[in-house]
Design a protein around this motif. Sequence first.
Motif, PDB file in Angstrom:
ATOM      1  N   SER A   1       0.832  -1.194   0.000  1.00 11.97           N
ATOM      2  CA  SER A   1       0.000   0.000   0.000  1.00 11.97           C
ATOM      3  C   SER A   1       0.871   1.250   0.000  1.00 11.97           C
ATOM      4  N   ARG A   2       0.545   2.204  -0.885  1.00 14.25           N
ATOM      5  CA  ARG A   2       1.287   3.468  -0.922  1.00 14.25           C
ATOM      6  C   ARG A   2       0.821   4.387   0.207  1.00 14.25           C
ATOM      7  N   MET A   3      -0.498   4.319   0.484  1.00 12.65           N
ATOM      8  CA  MET A   3      -1.065   5.192   1.507  1.00 12.65           C
ATOM      9  C   MET A   3      -0.622   4.787   2.906  1.00 12.65           C
ATOM     10  N   ALA A   4      -0.420   3.498   3.091  1.00  9.94           N
ATOM     11  CA  ALA A   4       0.002   3.019   4.407  1.00  9.94           C
ATOM     12  C   ALA A   4       1.290   2.232   4.223  1.00  9.94           C
ATOM     13  N   PRO A   5       2.408   2.938   4.068  1.00  8.13           N
ATOM     14  CA  PRO A   5       3.667   2.241   3.755  1.00  8.13           C
ATOM     15  C   PRO A   5       3.956   1.140   4.776  1.00  8.13           C
ATOM     16  N   GLY A   6       4.447   0.020   4.266  1.00 11.18           N
ATOM     17  CA  GLY A   6       4.753  -1.096   5.160  1.00 11.18           C
ATOM     18  C   GLY A   6       3.563  -2.005   5.379  1.00 11.18           C
ATOM     19  N   LYS A   7       2.385  -1.604   4.860  1.00 11.47           N
ATOM     20  CA  LYS A   7       1.215  -2.474   5.004  1.00 11.47           C
ATOM     21  C   LYS A   7       0.802  -3.025   3.642  1.00 11.47           C
ATOM     22  N   PHE A   8       0.037  -4.101   3.698  1.00 12.23           N
ATOM     23  CA  PHE A   8      -0.264  -4.835   2.465  1.00 12.23           C
ATOM     24  C   PHE A   8      -1.739  -5.217   2.366  1.00 12.23           C
ATOM     25  N   TYR A   9      -2.250  -5.223   1.156  1.00 11.09           N
ATOM     26  CA  TYR A   9      -3.516  -5.902   0.866  1.00 11.09           C
ATOM     27  C   TYR A   9      -3.168  -7.339   0.483  1.00 11.09           C
ATOM     28  N   ALA A  10      -4.171  -8.230   0.576  1.00  7.72           N
ATOM     29  CA  ALA A  10      -3.990  -9.561  -0.005  1.00  7.72           C
ATOM     30  C   ALA A  10      -5.011  -9.697  -1.120  1.00  7.72           C
ATOM     31  N   LEU A  11      -4.622 -10.375  -2.192  1.00  5.43           N
ATOM     32  CA  LEU A  11      -5.584 -10.631  -3.268  1.00  5.43           C
ATOM     33  C   LEU A  11      -6.433 -11.840  -2.864  1.00  5.43           C
ATOM     34  N   PRO A  12      -7.694 -11.861  -3.251  1.00  4.60           N
ATOM     35  CA  PRO A  12      -8.594 -12.901  -2.741  1.00  4.60           C
ATOM     36  C   PRO A  12      -8.304 -14.286  -3.322  1.00  4.60           C
ATOM     37  N   GLN A  13      -8.233 -15.269  -2.446  1.00  7.06           N
ATOM     38  CA  GLN A  13      -8.169 -16.664  -2.921  1.00  7.06           C
ATOM     39  C   GLN A  13      -9.548 -17.121  -3.347  1.00  7.06           C
ATOM     40  N   SER A  14     -10.587 -16.430  -2.864  1.00  8.06           N
ATOM     41  CA  SER A  14     -11.978 -16.618  -3.307  1.00  8.06           C
ATOM     42  C   SER A  14     -12.786 -15.492  -2.663  1.00  8.06           C
ATOM     43  N   PRO A  15     -14.006 -15.243  -3.141  1.00  3.97           N
ATOM     44  CA  PRO A  15     -14.828 -14.193  -2.514  1.00  3.97           C
ATOM     45  C   PRO A  15     -15.560 -14.703  -1.271  1.00  3.97           C
ATOM     46  N   GLN A  16     -15.102 -15.805  -0.692  1.00  5.02           N
ATOM     47  CA  GLN A  16     -15.841 -16.501   0.374  1.00  5.02           C
ATOM     48  C   GLN A  16     -16.463 -15.579   1.427  1.00  5.02           C
ATOM     49  N   GLN A  17     -15.659 -14.730   2.036  1.00 11.65           N
ATOM     50  CA  GLN A  17     -16.206 -13.964   3.164  1.00 11.65           C
ATOM     51  C   GLN A  17     -17.170 -12.889   2.680  1.00 11.65           C
ATOM     52  N   TYR A  18     -16.818 -12.213   1.574  1.00 13.52           N
ATOM     53  CA  TYR A  18     -17.728 -11.168   1.085  1.00 13.52           C
ATOM     54  C   TYR A  18     -19.073 -11.750   0.671  1.00 13.52           C
ATOM     55  N   LYS A  19     -19.031 -12.948   0.062  1.00 19.40           N
ATOM     56  CA  LYS A  19     -20.321 -13.468  -0.390  1.00 19.40           C
ATOM     57  C   LYS A  19     -21.178 -13.845   0.806  1.00 19.40           C
ATOM     58  N   GLN A  20     -20.549 -14.298   1.885  1.00 15.69           N
ATOM     59  CA  GLN A  20     -21.342 -14.591   3.080  1.00 15.69           C
ATOM     60  C   GLN A  20     -21.910 -13.299   3.671  1.00 15.69           C
TER      61      GLN A  20
END
Length: 630
Positions: free
Chosen positions: A179-198
């Motif tokens: 993340s540029r806005m929060a240097p040193g922090k990271f997003y993860a790309l989804p292995q699946s939409p599991q949690q959002y779909k729930q």
Amino acid sequence: MNPNLSRTLTAQANEKVGETIKLQGWVDTLRDHGRVTFVDLRDKLGIIQCVITKKGDKLSDESVIEIIGKVNKRPENSVNKDLVTGTIEIDVSEYKVLNKCKELPIPVKSDGYEIDEELRLKYRYLDLRRERMHNILVMRSNFVRSLREGFFEQDFTEVETPLLSMGTSEGARNFLVPSRMAPGKFYALPQSPQQYKQLLMTAGVDRYFQLARCIRDEDLKFDRGFEFTQLDLEMSFVNESEVMSAVENSVKAAVKAVGSKLKEDPFPVIPYDEAIKKYGADKFDLRTEEEKKANVLAFAWVVKFPFFKKVDRKDASEVEESRSGWVFTHNPFSKPVDEHIEWHLKGENIDKIMTTQYDLVCNGLEVGGGSIRAHDPEVLKATYKIMGYSEEDMMKAIGHMVKAFELGTPPHGGLALGVDRIIMLLANEQSLKETIAFPMTRRGRTSVMDAPSIANPDHLKELGLAVNIGEESDVIFVRLKRLLDSEDVKYEVIEHRSVKTSEEAAEVRNTPMDIAPKAMILTKPDGGLVMVCIPADKKLDMKKASAVVGEKLKFADPEFVESELGVKVGAVPPFGKLFEIETYIDKSFWEKEKVAFNAGRRDRSIIMKASDLIKIAEPNPVSKDSDFKQ
Ligand code: ASP
């Protein structure tokens, strides 16, 4: 040329006999007979024969052209029954070249299997021109369209979910995005939409689906990339059979829409332990030999899976996921079967707890899976407790789900279908890559473009990142150490000055040359790679190696090895599996006590037991009796 004439596609010309039309497309074939030139013009619907008697621009194979001409009926004796446009031809009055094609780097008329994969992917836009690939892309689009329609008919709503998030574990490593806005922090790309779909069920969407891209950092199998497509869905107020039947309805309609045949309708339902007893696996092929020839699709459901299993120490993500030695078999968000909820809540009889998971298999592959979810927060928490999470760790990982489940979440369940796999079966192909427009190479490089690539230093600075891997091949050194550690073997790492040759390496390590497995990368005629390891004081006998492997081998180009494997020639460790390459190890190593080799870096060596090398490198079993030396 007449600017008012609109484009006609090849097959549409059948309806326009006697008319003057405009066609645009590629030069498929060119037959120059002096006074007359025959051009087969190709577009997305097929090809059409065009007859040129008045020469203009010079034509070449695969150039893009525009022609204007009259549609004539062909004389009876030159009708071509194999062509959709076989009863007509175009009497060309004008033509021009819109884009000239130079010499093609790969042929586009064959089925393409004979071409080296690296080349096919480098020029994927040409590779996709071939009829076989074009047909797969069109079939995929039709199949997906029909699946979508099937879900719309059953009252589903299509919703998109984020790509940049915390990531849901589906048993692989996460891809991180800084993340540029929060240097040193990271997003993860989804292995699946599991949690959002729930969470969409909590939101009251009731029935959701999406064509979702899933991104998993898994060890690459020869045909699998890091990303794939799922038809992902979730439903509220349902039981297992309601989800299964919604999926079955849409799948059946879509399979029929692309003209394929089903073996059984409805799909048979087989309990997991029965499948294991009967077929030895939870994926199986129900087709007879004849059905295999006719490419019939034999779908079946598998149900009644165990919820937990013991962690496989070799699986990095399982090791990371579990703190207790127990890990979920399919999905941590699943609900156990009602009869076992008591055990689950108390953490008793863990090995006997069954989950509500249902998998869809077809022709020997798992093509889908899902479950009824634990919408009771206590049940979800119990799952994490069984995996050894403290209350604090659990809330960090899934606190947001627990919260939502305390704010009015309906009972729900869902499933995801592996779209690429189903297309592979429908098209009767052997590799997932044949179903994806721009897949990755077997070592994780993108088609056409050269990624992953080195980042601009200013960009890294802005992100607060420093790349700290020493020489590039450090990555391999680290992965090798991880592999050895996961197998619990003893080995010694020696740091030394950077060496280029086996002689130098043996000298700085103070070890004899004959205990150093020199790993050589060889290419097969189809471009595939193999690794052959021989004692460093010997020379490779290419004839012997070719005979053992059963293919005519040659040395891979050193530059190619360095760019593909990320290791300098001479420092390649004797573990082909780190690069998804089959390994052969000369029989002499079976009699040695120790081995010493450059461990992916020119300035690091590893000394270990020869028997451990053979155990962990998993050389092709014929190696034991094979001699590769001159
Ligand atoms: N999220 C699961 C998967 O990707 C599927 C599901 O349970 O819906 O395999």
